[in-house]
Design a protein around this motif. Sequence first.
Motif, mmCIF file in Angstrom:
data_model
loop_
_atom_site.group_PDB
_atom_site.id
_atom_site.type_symbol
_atom_site.label_atom_id
_atom_site.label_comp_id
_atom_site.label_asym_id
_atom_site.label_seq_id
_atom_site.Cartn_x
_atom_site.Cartn_y
_atom_site.Cartn_z
ATOM 1 N N GLU A 192 0.833 -1.203 0.000
ATOM 2 C CA GLU A 192 0.000 0.000 0.000
ATOM 3 C C GLU A 192 0.868 1.252 0.000
ATOM 4 O O GLU A 192 0.568 2.230 -0.663
ATOM 5 N N ARG A 193 1.948 1.223 0.756
ATOM 6 C CA ARG A 193 2.826 2.392 0.853
ATOM 7 C C ARG A 193 3.443 2.734 -0.498
ATOM 8 O O ARG A 193 3.516 3.891 -0.892
ATOM 9 N N GLN B 40 2.280 1.736 -3.324
ATOM 10 C CA GLN B 40 1.169 1.753 -4.274
ATOM 11 C C GLN B 40 1.477 0.928 -5.522
ATOM 12 O O GLN B 40 1.136 1.298 -6.645
ATOM 13 N N ARG B 41 2.143 -0.182 -5.282
ATOM 14 C CA ARG B 41 2.431 -1.126 -6.366
ATOM 15 C C ARG B 41 2.822 -2.463 -5.758
ATOM 16 O O ARG B 41 3.103 -2.556 -4.564
#
Length: 64
Positions: free
Chosen positions: A9-10, A12-13
């Motif tokens: 999540e951090r 975003q990939r």
Amino acid sequence: MEPAVIPSERLQRDSRVRVYRPVDSDPGAGHPVVYVHGGTEALDRGMWARTLDHVVGVSVEPLV
């Protein structure tokens, strides 16, 4: 080496990784972990899978 994907999540990939499992290992068993940074070159040039196949169970306890 088995391919795997770790979602982040951090970042975003997703991150693609390769996971080494000792031959005949129990996937549900807990094992110590070794992280190798440096991308695929470190794994390929260092021949990690081949090297670990020769030492795991002999002079090193099973690890992932």
